[in-house]
Write a protein that holds these residues in place. Sequence first.
Motif, PDB file in Angstrom:
ATOM      1  N   PHE A 108       0.824  -1.200   0.000  1.00 23.10           N
ATOM      2  CA  PHE A 108       0.000   0.000   0.000  1.00 23.10           C
ATOM      3  C   PHE A 108       0.862   1.256   0.000  1.00 23.10           C
ATOM      4  CE2 PHE A 108      -2.649   3.187   2.263  1.00 23.10           C
ATOM      5  CZ  PHE A 108      -3.633   3.296   1.289  1.00 23.10           C
ATOM      6  N   ALA A 109       1.932   1.261   0.791  1.00 20.04           N
ATOM      7  CA  ALA A 109       2.808   2.432   0.852  1.00 20.04           C
ATOM      8  C   ALA A 109       3.459   2.707  -0.493  1.00 20.04           C
ATOM      9  CB  ALA A 109       3.886   2.225   1.924  1.00 20.04           C
ATOM     10  N   LEU A 110       3.916   1.676  -1.170  1.00 22.10           N
ATOM     11  CA  LEU A 110       4.542   1.863  -2.474  1.00 22.10           C
ATOM     12  C   LEU A 110       3.521   2.309  -3.512  1.00 22.10           C
ATOM     13  CD1 LEU A 110       6.992  -1.181  -2.621  1.00 22.10           C
ATOM     14  CD2 LEU A 110       7.534   1.219  -2.186  1.00 22.10           C
ATOM     15  N   GLY A 111       2.286   1.840  -3.358  1.00 24.25           N
ATOM     16  CA  GLY A 111       1.242   2.310  -4.252  1.00 24.25           C
ATOM     17  C   GLY A 111       1.008   3.800  -4.132  1.00 24.25           C
ATOM     18  N   ASN A 121       1.683  -2.794 -15.728  1.00 24.64           N
ATOM     19  CA  ASN A 121       1.482  -1.363 -15.981  1.00 24.64           C
ATOM     20  C   ASN A 121       2.685  -0.551 -15.521  1.00 24.64           C
ATOM     21  OD1 ASN A 121      -1.036  -1.759 -17.085  1.00 24.64           O
ATOM     22  ND2 ASN A 121      -2.159  -1.267 -15.227  1.00 24.64           N
ATOM     23  N   TYR A 122       3.207  -0.869 -14.347  1.00 23.58           N
ATOM     24  CA  TYR A 122       4.382  -0.151 -13.841  1.00 23.58           C
ATOM     25  C   TYR A 122       5.605  -0.399 -14.717  1.00 23.58           C
ATOM     26  CZ  TYR A 122       2.103   1.228  -9.468  1.00 23.58           C
ATOM     27  OH  TYR A 122       1.278   1.804  -8.535  1.00 23.58           O
ATOM     28  N   LEU A 123       5.776  -1.645 -15.160  1.00 23.30           N
ATOM     29  CA  LEU A 123       6.935  -1.969 -15.994  1.00 23.30           C
ATOM     30  C   LEU A 123       6.850  -1.270 -17.349  1.00 23.30           C
ATOM     31  CD1 LEU A 123       7.332  -5.762 -15.154  1.00 23.30           C
ATOM     32  CD2 LEU A 123       8.787  -3.863 -14.397  1.00 23.30           C
ATOM     33  N   ARG A 124       5.645  -1.190 -17.908  1.00 25.91           N
ATOM     34  CA  ARG A 124       5.476  -0.463 -19.172  1.00 25.91           C
ATOM     35  C   ARG A 124       5.755   1.023 -18.979  1.00 25.91           C
ATOM     36  NH1 ARG A 124       0.909  -3.881 -20.018  1.00 25.91           N
ATOM     37  NH2 ARG A 124      -0.487  -2.213 -19.311  1.00 25.91           N
ATOM     38  N   ALA A 125       5.307   1.572 -17.848  1.00 29.77           N
ATOM     39  CA  ALA A 125       5.556   2.983 -17.570  1.00 29.77           C
ATOM     40  C   ALA A 125       7.052   3.247 -17.412  1.00 29.77           C
ATOM     41  CB  ALA A 125       4.800   3.414 -16.304  1.00 29.77           C
ATOM     42  N   ALA A 126       7.750   2.307 -16.757  1.00 32.67           N
ATOM     43  CA  ALA A 126       9.201   2.467 -16.593  1.00 32.67           C
ATOM     44  C   ALA A 126       9.910   2.422 -17.939  1.00 32.67           C
ATOM     45  CB  ALA A 126       9.736   1.377 -15.669  1.00 32.67           C
ATOM     46  N   TYR A 129      11.083  15.091  -8.352  1.00 29.71           N
ATOM     47  CA  TYR A 129      10.562  13.722  -8.243  1.00 29.71           C
ATOM     48  C   TYR A 129      10.577  13.009  -9.597  1.00 29.71           C
ATOM     49  CZ  TYR A 129       7.104   9.992  -7.731  1.00 29.71           C
ATOM     50  OH  TYR A 129       6.452   8.785  -7.768  1.00 29.71           O
ATOM     51  N   GLN A 130      10.338  13.785 -10.665  1.00 30.63           N
ATOM     52  CA  GLN A 130      10.280  13.198 -12.002  1.00 30.63           C
ATOM     53  C   GLN A 130      11.564  12.433 -12.354  1.00 30.63           C
ATOM     54  OE1 GLN A 130       7.546  13.242 -13.681  1.00 30.63           O
ATOM     55  NE2 GLN A 130       6.657  15.265 -14.028  1.00 30.63           N
ATOM     56  N   ARG A 131      12.678  12.888 -11.822  1.00 27.15           N
ATOM     57  CA  ARG A 131      13.960  12.279 -12.168  1.00 27.15           C
ATOM     58  C   ARG A 131      14.036  10.816 -11.720  1.00 27.15           C
ATOM     59  NH1 ARG A 131      18.037  17.114 -10.061  1.00 27.15           N
ATOM     60  NH2 ARG A 131      17.123  18.813 -11.297  1.00 27.15           N
ATOM     61  N   PHE A 132      13.320  10.503 -10.658  1.00 29.75           N
ATOM     62  CA  PHE A 132      13.414   9.160 -10.090  1.00 29.75           C
ATOM     63  C   PHE A 132      12.195   8.301 -10.399  1.00 29.75           C
ATOM     64  CE2 PHE A 132      15.712  12.155  -7.403  1.00 29.75           C
ATOM     65  CZ  PHE A 132      16.969  11.573  -7.350  1.00 29.75           C
ATOM     66  N   LYS A 133      11.222   8.855 -11.127  1.00 34.89           N
ATOM     67  CA  LYS A 133       9.984   8.122 -11.342  1.00 34.89           C
ATOM     68  C   LYS A 133      10.202   6.847 -12.147  1.00 34.89           C
ATOM     69  CE  LYS A 133       5.201   8.544 -12.855  1.00 34.89           C
ATOM     70  NZ  LYS A 133       5.200   7.298 -13.625  1.00 34.89           N
ATOM     71  N   ARG A 134      11.046   6.890 -13.142  1.00 33.57           N
ATOM     72  CA  ARG A 134      11.257   5.710 -13.983  1.00 33.57           C
ATOM     73  C   ARG A 134      11.824   4.555 -13.175  1.00 33.57           C
ATOM     74  NH1 ARG A 134      13.977   5.922 -20.004  1.00 33.57           N
ATOM     75  NH2 ARG A 134      13.317   3.823 -20.661  1.00 33.57           N
ATOM     76  N   VAL A 135      12.798   4.870 -12.331  1.00 34.47           N
ATOM     77  CA  VAL A 135      13.389   3.835 -11.475  1.00 34.47           C
ATOM     78  C   VAL A 135      12.346   3.296 -10.507  1.00 34.47           C
ATOM     79  CG1 VAL A 135      15.135   3.371  -9.716  1.00 34.47           C
ATOM     80  CG2 VAL A 135      15.690   4.820 -11.681  1.00 34.47           C
ATOM     81  N   MET A 136      11.538   4.203  -9.957  1.00 32.35           N
ATOM     82  CA  MET A 136      10.511   3.792  -9.003  1.00 32.35           C
ATOM     83  C   MET A 136       9.463   2.905  -9.658  1.00 32.35           C
ATOM     84  SD  MET A 136       8.337   6.204  -6.418  1.00 32.35           S
ATOM     85  CE  MET A 136       9.880   6.786  -5.740  1.00 32.35           C
ATOM     86  N   ASP A 137       9.062   3.258 -10.884  1.00 35.42           N
ATOM     87  CA  ASP A 137       8.080   2.430 -11.596  1.00 35.42           C
ATOM     88  C   ASP A 137       8.631   1.026 -11.837  1.00 35.42           C
ATOM     89  OD1 ASP A 137       6.066   4.316 -11.730  1.00 35.42           O
ATOM     90  OD2 ASP A 137       6.698   5.097 -13.675  1.00 35.42           O
TER      91      ASP A 137
END
Length: 219
Positions: free
Chosen positions: A19-22, A95-100, A186-194
């Motif tokens: 839930f936290a990661l979501g 979905n997350y992997l496609r976004a990454a 935050y945008q800089r790390f979004k790909r890694v996070m996804d």
Amino acid sequence: MGAQLLEYGPYLLAAYLAFALGILSPGPNVLAIVGTSMGTSRYAGMMMAFGISTGSVIWALMAVFGLTAILASFAWFGTVLRIVGGCYLLWLASNYLRAAKAGKKIEVQERKAKRSGAMLYVQGLGVQMTNPKAALYWLSVMSLVLRPEAPIWVAVTMVGGIAIVSFAGHLSWALLFSTRRVVTFYQRFKRVMDGALGAFFSALGLGLLVSVFRQGSKA
């Protein structure tokens, strides 16, 4: 009690982490909070966050105690729930992997609204309670923990922990992401996070499906 804690503790922690990661990966609810904070004020964003968090707790209560009652009467429903939950978590992971892979950035629309705190709270509550994906997400997360034989303290602990995570996470978005500069950072790390979220939910989904297979092989 100690043996039960060792048995259910890891599953509770996995559900909290899921839930936290979501919350860390922005969806419509989080974007509504950030847009309100940026366009109106941090206070406005916080009130919407309170509403959305309250909705999360309501979903948790309905999912936990509703499923507890169903599982007490129909033990087989737990198997169906884990299969559905595992498949949904794998779909979420894809979905997350496609976004990454695409490197898609979050798009925040500033929301300028002259509403009272109470109205913003109600709006946030309505946004969360009318989100059809929320119900399926909660059922999937709960399937990690709930079993027909699970004691009542597991359900209570589940709801209490989710409440803390929800309010802390959503309020953090309202407080920290009220300026476009922070969102850009935050945008800089979004790909890694996804990518990390995709891997995490893949592991959870596969784990649920494997547990069903193992249970069936022992029957």
